[in-house]
Write an enzyme that holds these catalytic residues in place. Structure first.
Site, PDB file in Angstrom:
ATOM      1  N   GLY A  12       0.838  -1.214   0.000  1.00  0.00           N
ATOM      2  CA  GLY A  12       0.000   0.000   0.000  1.00  0.00           C
ATOM      3  C   GLY A  12       0.861   1.247   0.000  1.00  0.00           C
ATOM      4  O   GLY A  12       1.786   1.362   0.801  1.00  0.00           O
ATOM      5  N   ARG A  73       1.083  -5.307  -5.160  1.00  0.00           N
ATOM      6  CA  ARG A  73       1.097  -6.414  -4.196  1.00  0.00           C
ATOM      7  C   ARG A  73       1.265  -7.663  -5.066  1.00  0.00           C
ATOM      8  O   ARG A  73       0.283  -8.259  -5.485  1.00  0.00           O
ATOM      9  CB  ARG A  73      -0.212  -6.473  -3.413  1.00  0.00           C
ATOM     10  CG  ARG A  73      -0.561  -5.196  -2.627  1.00  0.00           C
ATOM     11  CD  ARG A  73      -1.722  -5.470  -1.683  1.00  0.00           C
ATOM     12  NE  ARG A  73      -2.467  -4.282  -1.311  1.00  0.00           N
ATOM     13  CZ  ARG A  73      -2.174  -3.494  -0.270  1.00  0.00           C
ATOM     14  NH1 ARG A  73      -1.131  -3.757   0.470  1.00  0.00           N
ATOM     15  NH2 ARG A  73      -2.929  -2.453   0.018  1.00  0.00           N
ATOM     16  N   GLY A 103       5.428  -2.361   3.891  1.00  0.00           N
ATOM     17  CA  GLY A 103       4.920  -2.961   5.126  1.00  0.00           C
ATOM     18  C   GLY A 103       5.520  -4.332   5.388  1.00  0.00           C
ATOM     19  O   GLY A 103       6.420  -4.772   4.659  1.00  0.00           O
ATOM     20  N   ASP A 104       4.988  -5.017   6.405  1.00  0.00           N
ATOM     21  CA  ASP A 104       5.634  -6.275   6.796  1.00  0.00           C
ATOM     22  C   ASP A 104       5.495  -7.384   5.750  1.00  0.00           C
ATOM     23  O   ASP A 104       6.354  -8.266   5.675  1.00  0.00           O
ATOM     24  CB  ASP A 104       5.198  -6.746   8.196  1.00  0.00           C
ATOM     25  CG  ASP A 104       3.708  -6.617   8.426  1.00  0.00           C
ATOM     26  OD1 ASP A 104       2.995  -6.247   7.479  1.00  0.00           O
ATOM     27  OD2 ASP A 104       3.270  -6.906   9.552  1.00  0.00           O
ATOM     28  N   THR A 127       3.430   2.480   6.085  1.00  0.00           N
ATOM     29  CA  THR A 127       2.023   2.081   5.929  1.00  0.00           C
ATOM     30  C   THR A 127       1.177   2.971   6.813  1.00  0.00           C
ATOM     31  O   THR A 127       1.554   3.218   7.978  1.00  0.00           O
ATOM     32  CB  THR A 127       1.768   0.615   6.297  1.00  0.00           C
ATOM     33  OG1 THR A 127       0.349   0.420   6.464  1.00  0.00           O
ATOM     34  CG2 THR A 127       2.443   0.185   7.596  1.00  0.00           C
ATOM     35  N   ASP A 129      -1.331   2.230   8.283  1.00  0.00           N
ATOM     36  CA  ASP A 129      -1.945   1.451   9.370  1.00  0.00           C
ATOM     37  C   ASP A 129      -1.153   1.551  10.679  1.00  0.00           C
ATOM     38  O   ASP A 129      -1.707   1.290  11.752  1.00  0.00           O
ATOM     39  CB  ASP A 129      -2.060  -0.032   8.969  1.00  0.00           C
ATOM     40  CG  ASP A 129      -2.875  -0.216   7.701  1.00  0.00           C
ATOM     41  OD1 ASP A 129      -3.601   0.722   7.331  1.00  0.00           O
ATOM     42  OD2 ASP A 129      -2.771  -1.278   7.080  1.00  0.00           O
ATOM     43  N   ASP A 131       1.072  -0.421  11.907  1.00  0.00           N
ATOM     44  CA  ASP A 131       0.871  -1.722  12.571  1.00  0.00           C
ATOM     45  C   ASP A 131       2.074  -2.657  12.462  1.00  0.00           C
ATOM     46  O   ASP A 131       1.920  -3.868  12.529  1.00  0.00           O
ATOM     47  CB  ASP A 131      -0.370  -2.413  11.989  1.00  0.00           C
ATOM     48  CG  ASP A 131      -0.213  -2.711  10.504  1.00  0.00           C
ATOM     49  OD1 ASP A 131       0.755  -2.246   9.887  1.00  0.00           O
ATOM     50  OD2 ASP A 131      -1.061  -3.442   9.955  1.00  0.00           O
ATOM     51  N   ARG A 173      -6.770  -1.505   8.435  1.00  0.00           N
ATOM     52  CA  ARG A 173      -6.838  -2.979   8.401  1.00  0.00           C
ATOM     53  C   ARG A 173      -7.286  -3.511   9.755  1.00  0.00           C
ATOM     54  O   ARG A 173      -8.368  -3.163  10.192  1.00  0.00           O
ATOM     55  CB  ARG A 173      -5.484  -3.557   7.985  1.00  0.00           C
ATOM     56  CG  ARG A 173      -5.618  -4.754   7.074  1.00  0.00           C
ATOM     57  CD  ARG A 173      -4.247  -5.219   6.640  1.00  0.00           C
ATOM     58  NE  ARG A 173      -3.758  -4.491   5.495  1.00  0.00           N
ATOM     59  CZ  ARG A 173      -3.993  -4.824   4.227  1.00  0.00           C
ATOM     60  NH1 ARG A 173      -4.713  -5.880   3.950  1.00  0.00           N
ATOM     61  NH2 ARG A 173      -3.506  -4.115   3.235  1.00  0.00           N
ATOM     62  N   HIS A 251      -9.859   5.479   0.436  1.00  0.00           N
ATOM     63  CA  HIS A 251      -8.488   5.719  -0.027  1.00  0.00           C
ATOM     64  C   HIS A 251      -8.058   7.181   0.004  1.00  0.00           C
ATOM     65  O   HIS A 251      -6.879   7.467  -0.202  1.00  0.00           O
ATOM     66  CB  HIS A 251      -8.301   5.135  -1.428  1.00  0.00           C
ATOM     67  CG  HIS A 251      -8.260   3.634  -1.409  1.00  0.00           C
ATOM     68  ND1 HIS A 251      -9.401   2.874  -1.294  1.00  0.00           N
ATOM     69  CD2 HIS A 251      -7.226   2.770  -1.440  1.00  0.00           C
ATOM     70  CE1 HIS A 251      -9.072   1.594  -1.277  1.00  0.00           C
ATOM     71  NE2 HIS A 251      -7.759   1.494  -1.361  1.00  0.00           N
ATOM     72  N   GLN A 253      -7.585   8.680   2.478  1.00  0.00           N
ATOM     73  CA  GLN A 253      -6.628   8.701   3.603  1.00  0.00           C
ATOM     74  C   GLN A 253      -5.203   8.368   3.164  1.00  0.00           C
ATOM     75  O   GLN A 253      -4.250   8.642   3.863  1.00  0.00           O
ATOM     76  CB  GLN A 253      -7.033   7.664   4.667  1.00  0.00           C
ATOM     77  CG  GLN A 253      -8.351   7.942   5.312  1.00  0.00           C
ATOM     78  CD  GLN A 253      -8.947   6.700   5.960  1.00  0.00           C
ATOM     79  OE1 GLN A 253      -8.711   6.446   7.125  1.00  0.00           O
ATOM     80  NE2 GLN A 253      -9.707   5.920   5.207  1.00  0.00           N
TER      81      GLN A 253
END
Ligand code: F6P
Length: 321
Positions: A12, A73, A103-104, A127, A129, A131, A173, A251, A253
Protein backbone atom coordinates in the site's frame (compact mmCIF):
# COMPACT_ATOMS: atom_id res chain seq x y z
CA UNK A 1 32.97 0.67 -2.26
CA UNK A 2 31.32 -0.81 -5.38
CA UNK A 3 27.91 -1.49 -3.95
CA UNK A 4 24.90 -0.97 -6.16
CA UNK A 5 21.66 -0.52 -4.26
CA UNK A 6 18.14 -0.65 -5.71
CA UNK A 7 15.26 1.15 -3.97
CA UNK A 8 11.72 -0.29 -4.16
CA UNK A 9 8.35 0.93 -2.89
CA UNK A 10 6.02 -1.98 -2.22
CA UNK A 11 2.52 -2.71 -0.89
CA UNK A 12 0.00 0.00 0.00
CA UNK A 13 1.38 3.41 -0.96
CA UNK A 14 2.03 5.88 1.85
CA UNK A 15 2.94 9.57 1.90
CA UNK A 16 6.64 9.86 2.69
CA UNK A 17 7.68 7.14 0.24
CA UNK A 18 8.93 9.73 -2.27
CA UNK A 19 11.12 11.73 0.14
CA UNK A 20 12.45 8.38 1.41
CA UNK A 21 13.39 7.28 -2.14
CA UNK A 22 15.10 10.60 -2.85
CA UNK A 23 16.96 10.69 0.42
CA UNK A 24 18.06 7.04 0.24
CA UNK A 25 19.41 7.50 -3.29
CA UNK A 26 21.25 10.71 -2.37
CA UNK A 27 22.75 9.21 0.78
CA UNK A 28 23.84 6.11 -1.14
CA UNK A 29 25.64 8.37 -3.62
CA UNK A 30 27.29 10.23 -0.74
CA UNK A 31 28.65 6.92 0.56
CA UNK A 32 29.98 5.92 -2.86
CA UNK A 33 27.21 3.46 -3.73
CA UNK A 34 25.41 3.55 -7.06
CA UNK A 35 21.62 3.91 -6.51
CA UNK A 36 18.90 2.42 -8.70
CA UNK A 37 15.11 2.58 -8.51
CA UNK A 38 12.63 -0.21 -9.27
CA UNK A 39 9.27 0.72 -10.82
CA UNK A 40 5.99 -0.92 -9.72
CA UNK A 41 7.34 -2.66 -6.64
CA UNK A 42 8.09 -6.38 -6.55
CA UNK A 43 6.38 -6.75 -9.93
CA UNK A 44 9.02 -4.44 -11.37
CA UNK A 45 11.80 -6.64 -10.00
CA UNK A 46 10.34 -9.59 -11.92
CA UNK A 47 9.76 -7.53 -15.08
CA UNK A 48 13.18 -5.91 -14.90
CA UNK A 49 11.86 -2.34 -14.59
CA UNK A 50 15.06 -1.17 -12.90
CA UNK A 51 16.76 2.13 -13.70
CA UNK A 52 19.62 4.26 -12.47
CA UNK A 53 18.44 6.81 -9.89
CA UNK A 54 19.42 9.85 -11.94
CA UNK A 55 18.75 13.44 -10.85
CA UNK A 56 15.97 13.56 -13.45
CA UNK A 57 14.19 10.72 -11.63
CA UNK A 58 14.75 12.19 -8.16
CA UNK A 59 13.87 15.84 -8.85
CA UNK A 60 10.46 17.25 -8.01
CA UNK A 61 9.20 14.17 -6.16
CA UNK A 62 9.70 15.22 -2.52
CA UNK A 63 6.33 16.90 -2.07
CA UNK A 64 4.25 14.37 -3.96
CA UNK A 65 1.92 11.89 -2.26
CA UNK A 66 1.82 8.15 -3.01
CA UNK A 67 4.89 6.76 -4.72
CA UNK A 68 6.19 8.07 -8.04
CA UNK A 69 7.92 4.71 -8.56
CA UNK A 70 4.58 2.89 -8.42
CA UNK A 71 3.77 -0.06 -6.19
CA UNK A 72 2.12 -3.47 -6.34
CA UNK A 73 1.10 -6.41 -4.20
CA UNK A 74 2.80 -9.07 -6.32
CA UNK A 75 1.59 -12.64 -5.76
CA UNK A 76 4.06 -13.93 -8.33
CA UNK A 77 7.00 -12.92 -6.12
CA UNK A 78 5.95 -15.71 -3.73
CA UNK A 79 6.86 -18.29 -6.41
CA UNK A 80 10.52 -19.30 -6.64
CA UNK A 81 10.59 -19.24 -10.45
CA UNK A 82 9.65 -15.55 -10.44
CA UNK A 83 12.12 -14.72 -7.69
CA UNK A 84 14.81 -16.39 -9.84
CA UNK A 85 13.90 -14.06 -12.71
CA UNK A 86 14.02 -11.09 -10.33
CA UNK A 87 17.45 -12.16 -9.10
CA UNK A 88 18.74 -12.53 -12.66
CA UNK A 89 17.49 -8.99 -13.40
CA UNK A 90 19.48 -7.62 -10.47
CA UNK A 91 22.57 -9.60 -11.48
CA UNK A 92 22.44 -8.19 -15.02
CA UNK A 93 22.94 -4.73 -13.54
CA UNK A 94 25.33 -5.83 -10.80
CA UNK A 95 22.90 -4.73 -8.07
CA UNK A 96 23.87 -6.40 -4.79
CA UNK A 97 21.73 -4.61 -2.17
CA UNK A 98 18.10 -3.54 -1.80
CA UNK A 99 16.11 -1.00 0.17
CA UNK A 100 12.40 -1.76 0.41
CA UNK A 101 9.97 0.90 1.58
CA UNK A 102 6.68 -0.75 2.60
CA UNK A 103 4.92 -2.96 5.13
CA UNK A 104 5.63 -6.27 6.80
CA UNK A 105 4.30 -8.31 3.83
CA UNK A 106 6.96 -6.70 1.63
CA UNK A 107 9.65 -7.30 4.25
CA UNK A 108 8.74 -11.00 4.44
CA UNK A 109 8.94 -11.26 0.65
CA UNK A 110 12.40 -9.70 0.65
CA UNK A 111 13.42 -11.92 3.55
CA UNK A 112 12.55 -14.95 1.42
CA UNK A 113 14.57 -13.42 -1.41
CA UNK A 114 17.51 -13.05 1.00
CA UNK A 115 17.20 -16.73 2.01
CA UNK A 116 17.14 -17.75 -1.66
CA UNK A 117 19.95 -15.64 -3.06
CA UNK A 118 21.64 -13.83 -0.14
CA UNK A 119 20.82 -10.33 -1.39
CA UNK A 120 20.98 -8.07 1.69
CA UNK A 121 18.20 -5.57 2.18
CA UNK A 122 17.09 -2.90 4.63
CA UNK A 123 13.39 -2.20 5.21
CA UNK A 124 11.80 1.19 5.85
CA UNK A 125 8.36 0.90 7.51
CA UNK A 126 5.73 2.71 5.46
CA UNK A 127 2.02 2.08 5.93
CA UNK A 128 -0.79 4.32 7.10
CA UNK A 129 -1.94 1.45 9.37
CA UNK A 130 1.01 1.98 11.78
CA UNK A 131 0.87 -1.72 12.57
CA UNK A 132 4.45 -2.96 12.13
CA UNK A 133 5.77 -4.55 15.35
CA UNK A 134 8.94 -3.05 16.79
CA UNK A 135 8.47 0.49 15.48
CA UNK A 136 6.36 3.28 16.95
CA UNK A 137 6.09 5.02 13.59
CA UNK A 138 5.57 4.07 9.94
CA UNK A 139 5.84 6.61 7.12
CA UNK A 140 2.51 7.97 5.94
CA UNK A 141 0.73 7.91 9.27
CA UNK A 142 0.97 11.62 10.06
CA UNK A 143 -0.23 12.60 6.59
CA UNK A 144 -3.13 10.15 6.78
CA UNK A 145 -4.10 11.47 10.22
CA UNK A 146 -4.13 15.02 8.90
CA UNK A 147 -6.35 13.97 5.97
CA UNK A 148 -8.73 12.28 8.43
CA UNK A 149 -8.66 15.26 10.77
CA UNK A 150 -9.58 17.61 7.96
CA UNK A 151 -12.43 15.34 6.79
CA UNK A 152 -13.86 14.85 10.28
CA UNK A 153 -13.71 18.60 10.98
CA UNK A 154 -15.72 19.14 7.78
CA UNK A 155 -18.25 16.49 8.76
CA UNK A 156 -18.65 18.19 12.15
CA UNK A 157 -19.74 21.36 10.33
CA UNK A 158 -22.56 19.60 8.51
CA UNK A 159 -23.45 17.36 11.49
CA UNK A 160 -23.93 20.39 13.72
CA UNK A 161 -25.87 22.25 11.03
CA UNK A 162 -28.39 19.40 10.69
CA UNK A 163 -28.38 18.01 14.21
CA UNK A 164 -27.27 14.65 12.87
CA UNK A 165 -25.21 11.71 14.04
CA UNK A 166 -22.28 10.70 11.82
CA UNK A 167 -20.17 7.58 11.77
CA UNK A 168 -16.80 8.00 10.08
CA UNK A 169 -14.97 4.82 9.12
CA UNK A 170 -11.17 4.97 8.94
CA UNK A 171 -8.74 2.51 7.35
CA UNK A 172 -6.08 0.64 9.31
CA UNK A 173 -6.84 -2.98 8.40
CA UNK A 174 -6.90 -4.81 11.79
CA UNK A 175 -5.34 -1.92 13.69
CA UNK A 176 -7.28 0.87 15.42
CA UNK A 177 -4.43 3.38 15.60
CA UNK A 178 -5.79 5.77 12.96
CA UNK A 179 -9.30 5.65 14.44
CA UNK A 180 -8.15 6.21 18.02
CA UNK A 181 -5.77 9.05 17.23
CA UNK A 182 -8.22 10.84 14.97
CA UNK A 183 -11.16 10.34 17.35
CA UNK A 184 -9.17 12.08 20.08
CA UNK A 185 -7.83 14.81 17.81
CA UNK A 186 -11.28 15.67 16.43
CA UNK A 187 -13.19 15.40 19.68
CA UNK A 188 -15.43 12.53 18.55
CA UNK A 189 -17.97 11.28 21.08
CA UNK A 190 -17.65 7.59 20.19
CA UNK A 191 -14.72 5.46 19.03
CA UNK A 192 -14.88 1.75 18.19
CA UNK A 193 -11.64 -0.12 17.50
CA UNK A 194 -10.55 -3.77 17.59
CA UNK A 195 -8.30 -3.13 20.61
CA UNK A 196 -11.04 -1.95 23.01
CA UNK A 197 -14.18 -3.88 24.02
CA UNK A 198 -17.20 -1.63 23.54
CA UNK A 199 -20.52 -1.34 25.39
CA UNK A 200 -23.34 0.11 23.29
CA UNK A 201 -25.78 0.30 26.23
CA UNK A 202 -23.32 2.41 28.18
CA UNK A 203 -22.70 4.62 25.13
CA UNK A 204 -26.47 5.06 24.68
CA UNK A 205 -26.84 6.08 28.32
CA UNK A 206 -23.95 8.57 28.03
CA UNK A 207 -25.42 10.07 24.85
CA UNK A 208 -28.89 10.38 26.41
CA UNK A 209 -27.42 12.31 29.34
CA UNK A 210 -25.44 14.55 26.98
CA UNK A 211 -28.55 15.20 24.85
CA UNK A 212 -30.43 16.26 27.96
CA UNK A 213 -27.60 18.67 28.67
CA UNK A 214 -27.89 20.18 25.21
CA UNK A 215 -25.96 17.95 22.79
CA UNK A 216 -27.56 18.30 19.35
CA UNK A 217 -25.24 16.21 17.14
CA UNK A 218 -22.56 13.59 17.52
CA UNK A 219 -19.61 11.99 15.77
CA UNK A 220 -18.40 8.41 16.03
CA UNK A 221 -15.09 7.21 14.55
CA UNK A 222 -14.92 3.51 13.71
CA UNK A 223 -11.91 1.48 12.60
CA UNK A 224 -12.56 -0.61 9.48
CA UNK A 225 -11.22 -3.61 11.43
CA UNK A 226 -14.34 -3.64 13.63
CA UNK A 227 -16.68 -4.04 10.64
CA UNK A 228 -19.11 -1.86 12.64
CA UNK A 229 -19.59 1.15 10.34
CA UNK A 230 -23.05 0.30 8.98
CA UNK A 231 -24.45 -1.31 12.11
CA UNK A 232 -23.32 1.56 14.36
CA UNK A 233 -25.01 4.02 11.98
CA UNK A 234 -28.27 2.01 12.13
CA UNK A 235 -27.94 1.78 15.91
CA UNK A 236 -27.62 5.57 16.19
CA UNK A 237 -30.95 5.88 14.41
CA UNK A 238 -32.70 3.08 16.33
CA UNK A 239 -31.26 3.45 19.83
CA UNK A 240 -30.61 7.20 19.93
CA UNK A 241 -33.43 8.31 17.63
CA UNK A 242 -31.07 10.43 15.56
CA UNK A 243 -30.88 11.07 11.83
CA UNK A 244 -27.64 9.17 11.17
CA UNK A 245 -25.21 8.99 8.24
CA UNK A 246 -22.10 6.94 7.47
CA UNK A 247 -18.98 8.30 5.75
CA UNK A 248 -16.39 5.71 4.72
CA UNK A 249 -13.25 7.77 4.18
CA UNK A 250 -11.53 5.06 2.11
CA UNK A 251 -8.49 5.72 -0.03
CA UNK A 252 -8.58 9.49 0.42
CA UNK A 253 -6.63 8.70 3.60
CA UNK A 254 -3.73 7.29 1.58
CA UNK A 255 -3.23 10.34 -0.65
CA UNK A 256 -1.94 13.85 -0.23
CA UNK A 257 1.36 15.65 -0.05
CA UNK A 258 3.49 14.32 2.85
CA UNK A 259 3.41 16.47 5.97
CA UNK A 260 6.61 18.07 7.27
CA UNK A 261 6.81 15.31 9.88
CA UNK A 262 6.57 12.55 7.25
CA UNK A 263 9.23 14.23 5.10
CA UNK A 264 11.71 14.59 7.95
CA UNK A 265 11.00 11.06 9.21
CA UNK A 266 11.48 9.79 5.64
CA UNK A 267 14.95 11.39 5.50
CA UNK A 268 15.91 9.88 8.85
CA UNK A 269 14.63 6.39 8.02
CA UNK A 270 16.32 6.51 4.61
CA UNK A 271 19.72 7.58 5.94
CA UNK A 272 19.53 4.87 8.63
CA UNK A 273 18.66 2.24 5.98
CA UNK A 274 21.60 3.17 3.75
CA UNK A 275 23.97 3.24 6.73
CA UNK A 276 22.69 -0.18 7.80
CA UNK A 277 23.56 -1.65 4.40
CA UNK A 278 26.89 0.19 4.25
CA UNK A 279 27.80 -1.29 7.63
CA UNK A 280 27.15 -4.82 6.38
CA UNK A 281 23.55 -5.25 7.64
CA UNK A 282 21.66 -7.99 5.82
CA UNK A 283 17.94 -8.33 6.46
CA UNK A 284 16.97 -5.66 8.94
CA UNK A 285 14.04 -3.28 9.27
CA UNK A 286 14.79 0.23 10.50
CA UNK A 287 12.71 1.00 13.58
CA UNK A 288 11.81 4.14 15.52
CA UNK A 289 11.19 3.20 19.13
CA UNK A 290 10.87 5.54 22.13
CA UNK A 291 12.35 8.37 20.06
CA UNK A 292 15.41 6.44 18.85
CA UNK A 293 16.23 4.87 15.49
CA UNK A 294 17.40 1.27 15.57
CA UNK A 295 16.85 -1.93 13.65
CA UNK A 296 15.11 -5.24 14.05
CA UNK A 297 15.44 -8.58 12.27
CA UNK A 298 12.54 -9.77 10.13
CA UNK A 299 12.15 -12.90 12.25
CA UNK A 300 11.81 -10.78 15.39
CA UNK A 301 9.19 -8.64 13.68
CA UNK A 302 7.34 -11.73 12.42
CA UNK A 303 7.35 -13.26 15.92
CA UNK A 304 6.08 -10.13 17.65
CA UNK A 305 2.43 -9.16 17.95
CA UNK A 306 1.84 -5.51 17.20
CA UNK A 307 0.37 -3.59 20.13
CA UNK A 308 -0.96 -0.04 20.05
CA UNK A 309 0.49 2.31 22.67
CA UNK A 310 -1.32 1.64 25.97
CA UNK A 311 -1.67 5.36 26.74
CA UNK A 312 -3.59 5.88 23.54
CA UNK A 313 -5.87 2.97 24.38
CA UNK A 314 -6.51 4.37 27.86
CA UNK A 315 -7.37 7.78 26.44
CA UNK A 316 -9.92 6.18 24.12
CA UNK A 317 -11.56 3.78 26.52
CA UNK A 318 -14.06 6.40 27.63
CA UNK A 319 -15.25 6.76 24.03
CA UNK A 320 -16.10 3.05 23.76
CA UNK A 321 -18.59 2.83 26.62
O1 F6P B 1 -2.49 -1.25 4.40
C1 F6P B 1 -2.94 -0.01 3.95
C2 F6P B 1 -4.41 -0.08 3.60
O2 F6P B 1 -4.79 1.19 3.11
C3 F6P B 1 -5.34 -0.56 4.70
O3 F6P B 1 -5.63 0.44 5.65
C4 F6P B 1 -6.53 -1.01 3.92
O4 F6P B 1 -7.27 -1.97 4.62
C5 F6P B 1 -5.90 -1.59 2.68
O5 F6P B 1 -4.62 -1.02 2.56
C6 F6P B 1 -6.65 -1.32 1.41
O6 F6P B 1 -6.02 -2.01 0.39
P1 F6P B 1 -6.25 -1.73 -1.16
O7 F6P B 1 -5.58 -0.42 -1.49
O8 F6P B 1 -5.59 -2.88 -1.81
O9 F6P B 1 -7.73 -1.64 -1.36
Amino acid sequence: MNDKVAIITSGGDAAGMNPAVKSAAEHALRLGMKPYVVEWGLRGLIEGWIHEATQARLSGILHRGGTVLGSSRSKRFFELKHREIAHANLQKKGINKLIVIGGDGSFSALNQFYSDFGVPFAGIPATIDNDIPGTDYCLGVDTALNMIRQSVDSIRDTASSFSRAFVIETMGRHCGYLAMTSALATGAEICLVPEIPYDLDAIAERMRREKELGRTYLLGVVAEGTGMGESLTRWMGDALGMDARLTVLGHVQRGGSPTVYDRIMAFKFAVAAVEELANGGTNQVITFKDGTFGNSSISKIADTTHRVDQHLIQLCEGLSR
